[in-house]
Motif scaffolding. Sequence first.
Motif, mmCIF file in Angstrom:
data_model
loop_
_atom_site.group_PDB
_atom_site.id
_atom_site.type_symbol
_atom_site.label_atom_id
_atom_site.label_comp_id
_atom_site.label_asym_id
_atom_site.label_seq_id
_atom_site.Cartn_x
_atom_site.Cartn_y
_atom_site.Cartn_z
ATOM 1 N N LEU A 224 36.827 40.694 33.245
ATOM 2 C CA LEU A 224 35.530 40.653 33.343
ATOM 3 C C LEU A 224 34.794 41.466 32.328
ATOM 4 N N VAL A 225 34.088 40.728 31.338
ATOM 5 C CA VAL A 225 33.261 41.473 30.190
ATOM 6 C C VAL A 225 31.739 40.849 30.130
ATOM 7 N N CYS A 226 31.274 41.859 30.078
ATOM 8 C CA CYS A 226 29.782 41.667 29.841
ATOM 9 C C CYS A 226 29.122 42.198 28.534
ATOM 10 N N GLU A 227 28.279 41.341 27.864
ATOM 11 C CA GLU A 227 27.726 41.494 26.682
ATOM 12 C C GLU A 227 26.196 41.074 26.642
ATOM 13 N N HIS A 229 22.984 39.057 24.236
ATOM 14 C CA HIS A 229 22.606 38.088 23.466
ATOM 15 C C HIS A 229 21.408 38.359 22.598
ATOM 16 N N ASP A 230 20.379 38.960 23.542
ATOM 17 C CA ASP A 230 19.058 39.222 23.033
ATOM 18 C C ASP A 230 18.832 40.540 23.054
ATOM 19 N N LEU A 231 19.723 41.791 22.980
ATOM 20 C CA LEU A 231 19.280 43.019 22.914
ATOM 21 C C LEU A 231 18.587 43.377 24.273
ATOM 22 N N VAL A 232 18.473 42.507 25.369
ATOM 23 C CA VAL A 232 17.998 43.075 26.648
ATOM 24 C C VAL A 232 18.906 42.758 27.813
ATOM 25 N N SER A 233 19.247 41.438 27.830
ATOM 26 C CA SER A 233 19.783 41.049 29.272
ATOM 27 C C SER A 233 21.237 41.188 29.046
ATOM 28 N N ALA A 234 21.658 40.843 30.203
ATOM 29 C CA ALA A 234 23.418 40.875 29.963
ATOM 30 C C ALA A 234 23.980 39.384 30.728
ATOM 31 N N VAL A 235 25.017 39.161 29.851
ATOM 32 C CA VAL A 235 25.720 38.002 30.288
ATOM 33 C C VAL A 235 27.169 38.506 30.426
ATOM 34 N N CYS A 236 27.596 38.202 31.585
ATOM 35 C CA CYS A 236 29.100 38.485 32.057
ATOM 36 C C CYS A 236 29.822 37.225 32.453
ATOM 37 N N GLN A 237 31.151 37.405 31.634
ATOM 38 C CA GLN A 237 32.010 36.362 31.925
ATOM 39 C C GLN A 237 33.372 36.827 32.458
ATOM 40 N N TRP A 238 34.201 35.970 33.140
ATOM 41 C CA TRP A 238 35.343 36.411 33.476
ATOM 42 C C TRP A 238 36.341 35.399 33.326
ATOM 43 N N ASN A 239 37.542 35.576 33.813
ATOM 44 C CA ASN A 239 38.679 34.474 33.558
ATOM 45 C C ASN A 239 38.800 34.096 35.190
ATOM 46 N N GLY A 285 24.632 48.393 32.739
ATOM 47 C CA GLY A 285 25.674 49.335 32.303
ATOM 48 C C GLY A 285 26.946 49.320 33.063
ATOM 49 N N ASN A 286 26.945 49.152 34.275
ATOM 50 C CA ASN A 286 28.051 49.088 35.261
ATOM 51 C C ASN A 286 27.792 47.811 36.085
ATOM 52 N N PHE A 287 29.213 47.146 35.935
ATOM 53 C CA PHE A 287 28.831 45.782 36.779
ATOM 54 C C PHE A 287 30.217 45.713 37.674
ATOM 55 N N THR A 288 29.929 44.940 38.685
ATOM 56 C CA THR A 288 31.225 44.731 39.784
ATOM 57 C C THR A 288 30.989 43.256 40.160
ATOM 58 N N LEU A 289 32.027 42.256 39.877
ATOM 59 C CA LEU A 289 32.301 41.078 40.307
ATOM 60 C C LEU A 289 33.110 41.367 41.586
ATOM 61 N N GLN A 297 39.456 38.003 49.177
ATOM 62 C CA GLN A 297 38.607 38.331 48.094
ATOM 63 C C GLN A 297 39.151 39.347 47.391
ATOM 64 N N TYR A 298 38.642 39.292 45.896
ATOM 65 C CA TYR A 298 39.156 40.299 44.927
ATOM 66 C C TYR A 298 37.963 40.767 44.172
ATOM 67 N N SER A 299 37.917 41.879 43.527
ATOM 68 C CA SER A 299 36.802 42.662 42.972
ATOM 69 C C SER A 299 37.215 43.109 41.537
ATOM 70 N N LEU A 300 36.251 42.960 40.602
ATOM 71 C CA LEU A 300 36.454 43.542 39.082
ATOM 72 C C LEU A 300 35.261 44.403 38.805
ATOM 73 N N THR A 301 35.475 45.271 37.923
ATOM 74 C CA THR A 301 34.199 46.233 37.472
ATOM 75 C C THR A 301 34.409 46.207 35.995
ATOM 76 N N ASP A 302 33.121 46.476 35.166
ATOM 77 C CA ASP A 302 33.095 46.617 33.626
ATOM 78 C C ASP A 302 32.073 47.475 33.530
ATOM 79 N N SER A 303 32.073 48.265 32.489
ATOM 80 C CA SER A 303 30.944 49.345 32.139
ATOM 81 C C SER A 303 30.771 49.326 30.613
ATOM 82 N N SER A 304 29.889 49.538 29.746
ATOM 83 C CA SER A 304 29.552 50.039 28.520
ATOM 84 C C SER A 304 28.142 50.007 28.218
ATOM 85 N N GLU A 305 27.729 50.531 26.972
ATOM 86 C CA GLU A 305 26.368 50.803 26.529
ATOM 87 C C GLU A 305 25.927 49.542 25.841
ATOM 88 N N LEU A 306 24.647 49.044 26.032
ATOM 89 C CA LEU A 306 24.227 47.747 25.606
ATOM 90 C C LEU A 306 24.409 47.762 23.995
#
Length: 922
Positions: A224-227, A229-239, A285-289, A297-306
């Motif tokens: 799970l990775v979140c980033e 594109h527009d310096l405001v929103s978050a786009v997260c993707q995962w395998n 900043g903190n994301f849980t999938l 079921q299965y869970s993933l987490t990711d966190s980072s500054e924008l």
Amino acid sequence: CIMCIYITLNYLFLTVCLCVHVFFFFSVPTVPQQVSLSPNLETQQLTLSWLGGESTTFDIMILRTELNETVFYETVSVTADKISGQHQWNWTSVEPLECTSLSVQIRSRDGQTTSDWSDTHILPGMDLPSNKDSQMFPQDRVVSVGTNTTFCCIVEEGLGFGSIRYRDLVMNVTRLSRRSYAMTQINQGPSGVTGTNVFCSSDEKTLLNGAVVFVGYPPLPSDLVCETHDLVSAVCQWNRGRDTHLYGKKRKTYYTLNGRYFTHTHTHTFMNQKWSACSLAQWDGNFTLVARNLLGQYSLTDSSELSLRVRPVAPANLTSVVRAWNATLLWQWKHRGYDSLALICQVELTSHWHTTTRTFSGVGLRSVIVLDLRPDEDYSIKVRCGVQQNFWNWGDWSGPLAFRTSIDIPDAPDVWMWIERDNTGRLMWKPLTHRESHGQITGYEVTLWSPDENIQHTETLPQSICTVPINLTHISTTGSSSNKVIATVIAKNAAGVSPPASIVMPLRWTDPPAVSRTAYMDGGFPLSWQSDANASCGYVVEWHDASCQQDCAVEWIKVAAENTNISAQSENFQPGVRYTLSLYSCSSEVPQLLQRWEGYMEELVPSSSVPHLSSNQQDSNIKLSWGEIPLVSRRGFLLGYHIYLNNGSQLMLLANVSDPTSRSYTVKGLPVGSYKFTVKAYTSAGEDTGATVSISLESYNNILFSIVARVKKAFYPDIPEPKLAGDWSRTQGPLDVKPSPHSMVHIVEEPEWDSSKEALVVIPEEDEDEDETGDEPVDTDEPTSLRYYNQVIDDRPIRPRFPDSSASSASSLDSARTDVTYTGIQTSGNSLGYRPQMQPGSLSQDMASFGGYQPQCSWHLDSPVEAEESGGLAPSLGSPTSVASTQFLLPDSGSKEQPEGKGQGSSSATTWFHNLLSSAKP
């Protein structure tokens, strides 16, 4: 009193013990009451509930009702609920609960004491008579890979059971009731998109019913990775991880991100992995999938500054301003925040399937100038960018932009020359490639200039011509005192003309230096040389097919002055072809030929055998001779020749002639017999197919007999046998016998035997003095004479002749003791026959080796009377004579009357005679 008290206490103790024993003997567990059954058909679980006093241990028995077969019988521990006092226990059935009716009984247990069984409670199945249709269970069950699943088939009333198939596999079944049958599939593998089918058929192979089972995996996402594109929103993707093999709305995997449920996610494939993505309006900043399906079921987490996760979008609206050697590339950003963002961008440039990448940087970068392009070239270009500070990842590529650069003047052609031995030459240049022409070539302009006379000639040629013939001899004889001419070539296209390319051509051929060999390796011919001080502009290495005689295809490369070794490489090199490679020094004057090599890309066996193989007998030796193999057929450097004795089934090596320039070999000391020889030329790659010649080796007497027989057959047909009357007893001196005018037999005797003359003497007549026969009358009725002479004298009486003259001749040869000479009227001076032999001193070495003949000299008739009586006919007695001649073949060795200059053998006679001996026996 004390005794009374003791007795009383014992009595009381016994009474109490007896009462206690009676109490416990008559106290049994209570029978479970209010038994109830609650089935869960999805999990195949049956829940049993009851009320049962103080017991905590119970016996539970479950039977298949119709066949009264025990399915479960065990003692279990169950604690009553403290509030309701109810006991509850769960049992999971192997078969679906619908398959058949189940009967349940429960009893309480206290140690070895049990209560009576409870009333029987029945869980009805779907095989009751009231359900007459065929049925199959379970339906649409979802199970994990590797589990075991039991299926049952309830046969329609009135039909017989046939089989149950899992996919196409017929399964072993167990009968559960009158109409119900079950089978179990163990360790199930993953299903397809539509699940796995299970079929039930009647005994008539009629399909009764079926079920579908879905076998898959629980979800297992990763990465799970979140980033942003527009310096405001978050786009997260995962395998998404492994394929769950569960499809459809009910069975697919569902995802939630930070508690937000996503019915649709963007999915793409990268590196053979499936990726999903979704977006959030604000960076958290903190994301849980959480991923969930029917199996788990299965869970993933990711966190980072924008600021650490900025990934720019793809540049949009690409445009270009194109020139010949560069282009300006422009694009736009769809987010205003990029205007103050320090960016680094990659420009990927593709031309002719070759791709290069250029890197540029700047704040809010929107345009770049791409240098080092080529004129008249098609390009495809695209751009992607990243953030300079806290670089996280490259953004997406823009769409490709195609353009074509402008044309420009051509490059100067690569010019070279070719000089023939007859002082004709060719001016050559390499056709300009697309990248050298900078546009479509429209033609060439060639100028020849004599610097001393300052005379020049210019000619315009079409773009298809890249060579011009030049008659250097004509130039040198038309007033030019110089020994050189300067040739210049320029190329033209729509943008203009190229810089001139010049070369100084000599007016005369110069002999090349000695040739050395070079071996092909690593894709080319390695060449090295000593540095030449006159090579101010470097060197030229030229090569061509060594077997080419005219209009050769010439290739060349130019080498910088500081280089003294190269590898000459070409796509046109072919195995088995000899190439001549030449090194020239380049300067402002005529190129000087410094060195020359020859070599093969790969040596092969010769493509043709040695030509003109012949054999020639010399006494007991046989000389083999052959011609030279043409260069084009050698296909390698000749190392020599192998001489084989060929017996038809195998070859025996006689000799290895290691000198490739040799053209003959003599096999010595052979016994009489027939031989076959094979000669094979060989290179480092092996031998050619070989040339073969046959010869029969004969004794020397047989050779001469063969010659005489051949001459007789060719020049003198069979004649009647001479018939001689009188007594043929041997007498001393010449016999007084008158010969027939048409055929005579002359017996010659000599008292001594010269072993050096033990052979037939064949007298060639080509050298006979023409004055002796040229004016004599011709009798066309007379056969041509055949004469031969055996010099061995026999003292025994002469035997009678055989009827056939040829047989008589053979007899004379076999005895080697007598001599018979046939003679007759010569036909003409130029008739076929032999002329007198040469003098001994004029015999060639080859001729002398064939028996050492005595030269023919002048002769005398035995008596004048014989000459008159003969009437001009050649005498047959007194001395042998040659064919078509009236001279004796063997006059007295002491005679001095030979005219000067007569009897000299001509070279033609010698050659003819030698060839005759070398030819095959008729």
